[in-house]
Design a protein around this motif. Structure first.
Motif, mmCIF file in Angstrom:
data_model
loop_
_atom_site.group_PDB
_atom_site.id
_atom_site.type_symbol
_atom_site.label_atom_id
_atom_site.label_comp_id
_atom_site.label_asym_id
_atom_site.label_seq_id
_atom_site.Cartn_x
_atom_site.Cartn_y
_atom_site.Cartn_z
ATOM 1 N N ASN A 167 0.801 -1.237 0.000
ATOM 2 C CA ASN A 167 0.000 0.000 0.000
ATOM 3 C C ASN A 167 0.829 1.280 0.000
ATOM 4 O OD1 ASN A 167 -2.530 -1.367 0.132
ATOM 5 N ND2 ASN A 167 -2.302 -1.602 2.343
ATOM 6 N N ILE A 168 2.147 1.169 -0.122
ATOM 7 C CA ILE A 168 2.967 2.357 0.014
ATOM 8 C C ILE A 168 2.701 3.364 -1.106
ATOM 9 C CG2 ILE A 168 5.062 1.755 -1.280
ATOM 10 C CD1 ILE A 168 4.918 3.105 2.322
ATOM 11 N N ASP A 169 2.305 2.880 -2.287
ATOM 12 C CA ASP A 169 1.993 3.816 -3.375
ATOM 13 C C ASP A 169 0.716 4.576 -3.072
ATOM 14 O OD1 ASP A 169 1.091 1.105 -3.676
ATOM 15 O OD2 ASP A 169 0.229 1.654 -5.608
ATOM 16 N N TYR A 170 -0.236 3.945 -2.370
ATOM 17 C CA TYR A 170 -1.451 4.649 -1.974
ATOM 18 C C TYR A 170 -1.150 5.716 -0.917
ATOM 19 C CZ TYR A 170 -4.425 1.126 -4.245
ATOM 20 O OH TYR A 170 -5.045 0.301 -5.149
ATOM 21 N N LEU A 171 -0.270 5.395 0.022
ATOM 22 C CA LEU A 171 -0.027 6.283 1.147
ATOM 23 C C LEU A 171 0.979 7.380 0.842
ATOM 24 C CD1 LEU A 171 0.019 3.642 4.025
ATOM 25 C CD2 LEU A 171 -1.900 4.952 3.120
ATOM 26 N N GLY A 172 1.783 7.186 -0.185
ATOM 27 C CA GLY A 172 2.705 8.241 -0.595
ATOM 28 C C GLY A 172 3.811 8.517 0.405
ATOM 29 N N TRP A 173 4.228 7.482 1.157
ATOM 30 C CA TRP A 173 5.329 7.686 2.093
ATOM 31 C C TRP A 173 6.664 7.516 1.377
ATOM 32 C CZ3 TRP A 173 9.149 4.316 4.165
ATOM 33 C CH2 TRP A 173 9.870 4.862 5.233
ATOM 34 N N PHE A 174 7.639 8.324 1.755
ATOM 35 C CA PHE A 174 8.944 8.300 1.108
ATOM 36 C C PHE A 174 10.006 8.131 2.188
ATOM 37 C CE2 PHE A 174 11.787 10.942 -2.002
ATOM 38 C CZ PHE A 174 12.593 9.840 -2.193
ATOM 39 N N ASP A 175 10.829 7.112 2.054
ATOM 40 C CA ASP A 175 11.878 6.795 3.009
ATOM 41 C C ASP A 175 12.970 7.872 2.961
ATOM 42 O OD1 ASP A 175 13.980 5.773 4.460
ATOM 43 O OD2 ASP A 175 13.869 3.759 3.602
ATOM 44 N N PRO A 176 13.152 8.627 4.040
ATOM 45 C CA PRO A 176 14.174 9.680 4.019
ATOM 46 C C PRO A 176 15.592 9.147 3.872
ATOM 47 C CG PRO A 176 13.257 9.399 6.235
ATOM 48 C CD PRO A 176 12.402 8.590 5.314
ATOM 49 N N GLU A 177 15.838 7.923 4.361
ATOM 50 C CA GLU A 177 17.183 7.348 4.213
ATOM 51 C C GLU A 177 17.488 7.066 2.747
ATOM 52 O OE1 GLU A 177 17.496 3.943 6.703
ATOM 53 O OE2 GLU A 177 17.216 5.084 8.557
ATOM 54 N N GLU A 178 16.486 6.549 2.024
ATOM 55 C CA GLU A 178 16.683 6.306 0.593
ATOM 56 C C GLU A 178 16.845 7.614 -0.163
ATOM 57 O OE1 GLU A 178 17.111 3.588 -1.393
ATOM 58 O OE2 GLU A 178 17.408 2.585 0.523
ATOM 59 N N ALA A 179 16.105 8.631 0.230
ATOM 60 C CA ALA A 179 16.232 9.939 -0.422
ATOM 61 C C ALA A 179 17.658 10.450 -0.299
ATOM 62 C CB ALA A 179 15.249 10.925 0.206
ATOM 63 N N GLN A 180 18.221 10.343 0.905
ATOM 64 C CA GLN A 180 19.582 10.818 1.139
ATOM 65 C C GLN A 180 20.606 9.987 0.385
ATOM 66 O OE1 GLN A 180 20.661 13.564 3.255
ATOM 67 N NE2 GLN A 180 22.391 13.120 1.924
ATOM 68 N N LYS A 181 20.340 8.705 0.260
ATOM 69 C CA LYS A 181 21.316 7.794 -0.351
ATOM 70 C C LYS A 181 21.299 7.871 -1.874
ATOM 71 C CE LYS A 181 20.493 3.356 -0.291
ATOM 72 N NZ LYS A 181 20.305 1.973 0.234
ATOM 73 N N SER A 182 20.119 7.855 -2.470
ATOM 74 C CA SER A 182 20.074 7.749 -3.935
ATOM 75 C C SER A 182 18.967 8.558 -4.598
ATOM 76 C CB SER A 182 19.913 6.274 -4.334
ATOM 77 O OG SER A 182 18.761 5.719 -3.720
ATOM 78 N N GLY A 183 18.422 9.509 -3.885
ATOM 79 C CA GLY A 183 17.360 10.306 -4.496
ATOM 80 C C GLY A 183 16.133 9.467 -4.756
ATOM 81 N N TYR A 184 15.639 9.544 -5.987
ATOM 82 C CA TYR A 184 14.474 8.751 -6.375
ATOM 83 C C TYR A 184 14.876 7.467 -7.101
ATOM 84 C CZ TYR A 184 11.886 13.097 -5.518
ATOM 85 O OH TYR A 184 11.336 14.218 -4.949
#
Length: 293
Positions: free
Chosen positions: A77-94
């Motif tokens: 359900n993560i696509d429904y909830l629109g949550w974004f892992d901040p650790e992944e953002a810092q590591k590799s963006g999108y």
């Protein structure tokens, strides 16, 4: 899959990719999850289903093999909830690894010859002089797993699994949720937060799909640099703004309400699906337990 859901997945799945329990994601469960098997149980049913179908195919003279089945354990359900892992953002963006596209059903992709699929799906009554069961080998396997489902008609028991039925109910809820003004308001608040950090996007989809790093149907032949400073800076700000504005919390509230309305509307059918799931799980354990050691 509805066009809306496809758009949500394309816009959100990269942002959600690579999420892990260590990054403290929100509660990702939604009401319709009660009518689907969890990852481990779903994999068990699929293994039994494939084993039964392969046995049927051998009786028809075809040595057809399905791929191995492993539980799909990515965040549901993560696509429904629109949550974004901040650790992944810092590591590799999108640019995180994409989630398995078969998350909702857990079914791995497989291929075969035309003859194999005719026998598998029951498009022929006989194959090289051998009788093909009504509905094909897949229907025969599913009928075995459906046996004993409480409160279910014989017609339903004999049907092939409709693997997309619960996802279609989820699509219906998603269509309604997308029109809820609370989500639009949350997106505007997110956009204002991004603006205050110097990033000019009117929607999360625009940030994820920025042509500087995102591939589209128009330029899918172009290899674009990923994990650039610009992408990472944008993704970090995106994750921070989603957290600061409570974006995912708003979406979860809206989706819970939308799915509950679908359940209230289609409770009778969903009860049949739950009963079938219970029978499939019990029968699959018996089928797999009968395998030679």
């Amino acid at each position: 899959m509805s066009l809306l859901r496809m758009a949500l997945v394309m816009a959100g799945v990269v942002a959600a990719a690579g999420c892990s329990a260590s990054a403290n994601p929100p509660d990702t469960h939604l009401p319709l999850d009660a009518y689907s098997l969890g990852a481990e149980n779903r994999a068990q049913v699929l293994r039994a289903r494939f084993m039964l179908a392969e046995e049927c195919m051998r009786r028809a003279g075809l040595d057809f093999r399905f791929p191995a089945v492993e539980p799909v354990t990515n965040l549901h359900n993560i696509d429904y909830l629109g949550w974004f892992d901040p650790e992944e953002a810092q590591k590799s963006g999108y640019a995180g690894e994409r989630r398995n596209v078969s998350e909702d059903t857990g079914i791995p992709t497989y291929s075969g010859s035309d003859d194999e699929f005719r026998v598998l799906m029951g498009n022929v009554r006989r194959y090289h002089g051998r009788t093909v069961p009504p509905g094909g080998c897949m229907a025969e396997a599913d009928a075995v797993l459906n046996r004993g489902a409480r409160g279910v008609t014989q017609a339903d028991i004999r049907k092939r699994f409709d693997d997309d039925e619960v996802p279609r109910f989820a699509d219906s809820a998603s269509d309604a949720a997308s029109r809820d003004p609370r989500i639009a308001a949350a997106e505007r608040e997110w956009s204002d937060c991004m603006e205050s950090r110097g990033f000019h996007y009117s929607s999360i989809g625009q940030a994820v799909g920025d042509p500087r790093w995102a591939t589209t149907a128009k330029d899918d032949q172009i290899v674009k640099p990923r994990g650039t400073r610009a992408e990472i800076d944008t993704a970090v700000a995106d994750a921070q703004c989603r957290a600061e504005t409570g974006y995912s919390d708003v979406r979860r509230t809206v989706y819970v309400e939308a799915q509950q309305r679908v359940i209230d509307r289609d409770r009778a059918r969903l009860s049949v699906i739950r009963s079938l799931n219970e029978a499939r799980l019990a029968n699959s354990a018996k089928v797999l337990g009968s395998q030679p050691k």
